[in-house]
Design an enzyme around this catalytic site. Structure first.
Site, PDB file in Angstrom:
ATOM      1  N   GLY A 462      13.085  32.456 -69.486  1.00 19.00           N
ATOM      2  CA  GLY A 462      13.990  33.779 -68.961  1.00 19.00           C
ATOM      3  C   GLY A 462      14.863  33.172 -67.948  1.00 19.00           C
ATOM      4  O   GLY A 462      15.794  34.115 -67.420  1.00 19.00           O
ATOM      5  N   GLU A 663      12.921  27.981 -58.193  1.00 21.14           N
ATOM      6  CA  GLU A 663      11.838  28.173 -57.204  1.00 21.14           C
ATOM      7  C   GLU A 663      12.297  28.309 -55.794  1.00 21.14           C
ATOM      8  O   GLU A 663      11.633  28.934 -55.045  1.00 21.14           O
ATOM      9  CB  GLU A 663      10.691  26.885 -57.394  1.00 21.14           C
ATOM     10  CG  GLU A 663      10.049  27.039 -58.656  1.00 21.14           C
ATOM     11  CD  GLU A 663       9.300  25.773 -59.084  1.00 21.14           C
ATOM     12  OE1 GLU A 663       8.289  25.877 -58.912  1.00 21.14           O
ATOM     13  OE2 GLU A 663      10.026  24.732 -59.579  1.00 21.14           O
TER      14      GLU A 663
HETATM   15 MO1  MOS Z   1       6.761  26.318 -61.812  1.00 20.62          MO
HETATM   16  S1  MOS Z   1       5.220  26.836 -60.553  1.00 20.62           S
HETATM   17  O1  MOS Z   1       6.902  24.554 -61.486  1.00 20.62           O
HETATM   18  O2  MOS Z   1       6.468  26.726 -63.552  1.00 20.62           O
END
Ligand code: MOS
Length: 702
Positions: A462, A663
């Site tokens: 996604g 992230e």
């Molecule tokens: Mo991400 S928690 O490294 O899928």
């Protein structure tokens, strides 16, 4: 050349968008295995510890449409040395509540579920132990943390420096158990052809799932194929194999027919991992001008009785600020809980809540602008590894964010501003995440008609990888986007690690660039610059980490600015606006990158205000195991969010100069909200989420 300027950095719309909108992009459940599949429904343990003492499948077995009831007594045997997490139906032992203890395979999902409810199970139950605390006698230091980080780091004399500091903060922060909740629940279709297994599965990396299934069934990896071209969201729970894929393959083997196993939402809460709760003590010492002399960050978290998962919670504290004396530690308790796993920025996310809250508390102690406090503690080099940064622009993120948000006029004292019933405040926090690269292979086939087929087992969960990788390939080949056909999400394609650790573009993109360069070199040197009539295929890739990773510290940075409003009568919390600025290397697709930064921040906002899995400690039971009770931020929770980034030209991280963006957005976001909450109310909530009841708790405590 001009295509380069046009493609890299451009806001190209998702190339997979039209198929997704039209419903023609197959998600895991929607693949056709070539025969009508049967359905799996599972029976989950209702005790958290003990043993199945009696199991009666007779009534379920007798139902029309039921093909098999699988129990530890009759399920196909798996490898003896299999990790206990994946040893589905291999023993009568119960290690956590919500473990698979039996399964029904039936013609329809309705029959399967009905029959599963009629499997009678009795238990010899023992008292579960699920309560995490800092004074447990059995806390232990794991040998190392996830991703190979050291368990502890100690530099200088932290206790001495704290004792001598002009100003100190000593506070304990807590984050709750949280659960990954992608909208698509984990789903697997499994089909055997003799000793070969094919699974169509929702995951973050087909090769990783192949490894787990091959191990479970004692197969050569070449006998297992995992297909996963489209994934309905994933934040970590789909990265590694879990019991669900083994369950599907086991059931297909037992009935000798294709089956589908689709998790229900409640099953998402015990079968595919969670984010560990944390208890974190942070101590900061500073001189009167706010220069840190000591940083101590001690983490207590949990893992399951049957496996070790050691989250790297204090690792951002090893890189963010300068201080001569520093210490980070991690201790674990083994509890009767399901195995924890990764969830968007595992470690950095809870760790940055604690560190960045403590920095705000220090700024308040000093009477200093929290932006200025951070700038004063900017380290010239990595403060623990003592190596230079490949690039670091945290200060520029803080300054740019302050400007865009309108920070300059802020009165740094708390509870100075009200609008009607609303107590209004603003807060800031930094963001950081490592920039890494993993091994990846790629194959590019050029044909005489000007088409280029690019194959790599990358994953688009996604994020926009379908689009960004196509841009990278077209750019590296010097052709148009339409001339490139990308193939990803299938373990038959050249090896790549999964989508995780924000390593996707760095790894897959580098592999594509190097393979494209080699293709162009061969065309130029051996074929006069043109693709020969029979075409030309080239294999390439990258081995892993950047060659400069040993000598340089590589991280993304960012800064969040948040406005919070708290209803002084009800404690309701709103976040009407925020601004985040990132320095995350080169941005390949301005549209999908914005979406990643925005989604990360919103997940942090969700953590700050909503997300908490409540454990009934008497039963070891996750009480709020659905989206009605486990609230994830939705549109109504999200105000105006300004996303910006600073152009970074980092030649050391990888061929593309990308650092990874999946992230970093969540890191620090919860602290920025909590800091703004303090500024609005004068109340410091150190245990997430900041629900309205905590407003009254803190008022009462004051
Ligand atoms: Mo991400 S928690 O490294 O899928």
């Amino acid at each position: 050349m001009t295509t380069t300027e046009r493609l890299i950095g451009a806001a190209v719309p998702r190339i997979d968008g039209p198929a997704k909108v039209r419903g023609t992009a197959p998600y895991a459940f929607e693949h056709d295995p070539g025969e009508r599949f049967a359905h799996v429904a599972v029976v989950l343990s209702t005790v958290a510890r003990g043993r199945v003492s009696a199991l009666d499948p007779a009534e379920a077995e007798g139902m029309p449409g039921v093909l098999a009831v699988l129990t530890p007594a009759n399920a196909p045997r798996l490898a003896d040395d299999l990790e206990p997490d994946l040893a589905v139906l291999q023993s009568l032992d119960v290690h956590y509540r919500g473990q698979i203890v039996a399964a029904v395979v039936a013609e329809t999902s309705e029959i399967a579920r009905d029959a599963a409810a009629r499997v009678r199970v009795e238990y010899a139950a023992e008292e579960p132990d699920v309560a995490l605390s800092v004074d447990r006698a059995d806390l232990y230091a794991p040998e190392q943390l996830m991703a190979g980080f050291a368990t502890d780091s100690v530099i200088g004399d932290v206790d001495g420096a704290l004792a001598a500091a002009a100003v100190t903060v000593d506070a304990t922060y807590e984050t709750p158990t949280q659960h990954n909740n992608p909208i698509e629940t984990h789903t697997t279709i499994a089909r055997w052809d003799g000793d070969s297994l094919t699974v169509w599965d929702a995951n973050q990396g087909p090769h990783t799932i192949v490894r787990g299934l091959a191990q479970a069934f004692g197969l050569d990896p070449a006998q297992v194929r995992v297909v996963s071209p489209y994934v309905g969201g994933a934040f970590g729970s789909k990265a590694f194999p879990h019991p669900n894929q083994v369950m599907a393959a086991l059931a297909a083997k037992a009935v000798d027919r294709a089956v589908v196993y689709e998790l229900t939402r409640p099953q998402m809460f015990t079968l595919v991992g969670h984010r560990t709760p944390t208890i974190q003590r942070v101590r900061l010492g500073a001189d009167a001008e706010g220069r840190l002399t000591a940083i101590s960050h001690e983490v207590v978290e949990h893992t399951s009785r049957i496996s070790e998962f050691a989250e790297q919670t204090a690792t951002p504290t090893r890189v963010l600020y300068a201080a001569p004396h520093r210490r980070t530690t991690h201790r674990l308790a083994r509890l009767d809980v399901p195995p924890p796993t990764i969830m968007r920025a595992p470690g950095e996310t809870p760790g940055m809540f604690a560190l960045e809250s403590a920095m705000d508390e220090l700024a308040a102690e000093l009477g200093l602008d929290p932006v200025e406090l951070r700038i004063r503690n900017e380290p010239a080099r990595d403060p623990e590894r003592d190596v230079p940064w490949s690039s670091r622009n945290l200060v520029q993120c803080l300054r740019t964010g302050a400007e865009r948000f309108g920070w300059a006029a802020r009165d740094h004292r708390p509870r100075q501003h009200t609008e009607g019933r609303w107590l209004v405040g603003t807060g800031v926090a930094a963001a950081t995440y490592p920039a890494r690269r993993r091994k990846a292979e790629c194959r590019i086939a050029a044909s005489g008609d000007g088409r280029y087929v690019v194959e790599i087992d990358a994953s688009d969960i996604g994020t926009g990888a379908w689009t960004a990788l196509s841009q990278i390939a077209a750019d590296a080949l010097g052709v148009g986007l339409d001339d490139v056909e990308l193939r990803i999400g299938d373990s038959r394609l050249p090896f790549a690690g999964g989508a995780g650790g924000s390593t996707g573009l760095a790894s897959w993109g580098s592999a594509i660039v190097l393979t494209a360069r080699e293709l162009r070199r061969q065309l130029d040197d051996e074929h006069g610059g043109a693709v020969p009539g029979e075409g030309l295929t080239v294999d390439g890739g990258v081995e892993g980490a950047s060659p400069h990773a040993e000598t340089h510290s590589m991280h993304s940075f960012g800064a969040h600015f948040v406005e919070v409003r708290v209803d002084r009568d009800t404690g309701e919390v709103r976040v009407p606006r925020a601004a985040s600025v990132y320095a995350a290397g080169r941005i390949v697709n301005a549209r999908t990158a914005r979406s990643q930064f925005l989604g990360g921040f919103i997940m942090g906002l969700s953590m700050a205000l909503h997300e908490e899995t409540v454990t009934d400690e008497r039963l070891g039971h996750y009480v709020n195991h659905d989206l009605a009770e486990y609230h994830v931020a939705t549109n109504a929770d999200v105000g105006e969010i300004d996303i910006a980034w600073i152009d970074e030209d980092d030649a050391l991280v990888n061929e593309l100069g990308v650092k990874g963006i999946g992230e970093i957005g969540i890191t620090g976001a919860a602290a920025a909200v909590a800091n703004a909450y303090w500024h609005a109310t004068g109340l410091r909530v150190r245990d997430l989420p900041i629900t309205p009841d905590k407003y009254f708790r803190e008022l009462g405590a004051g």
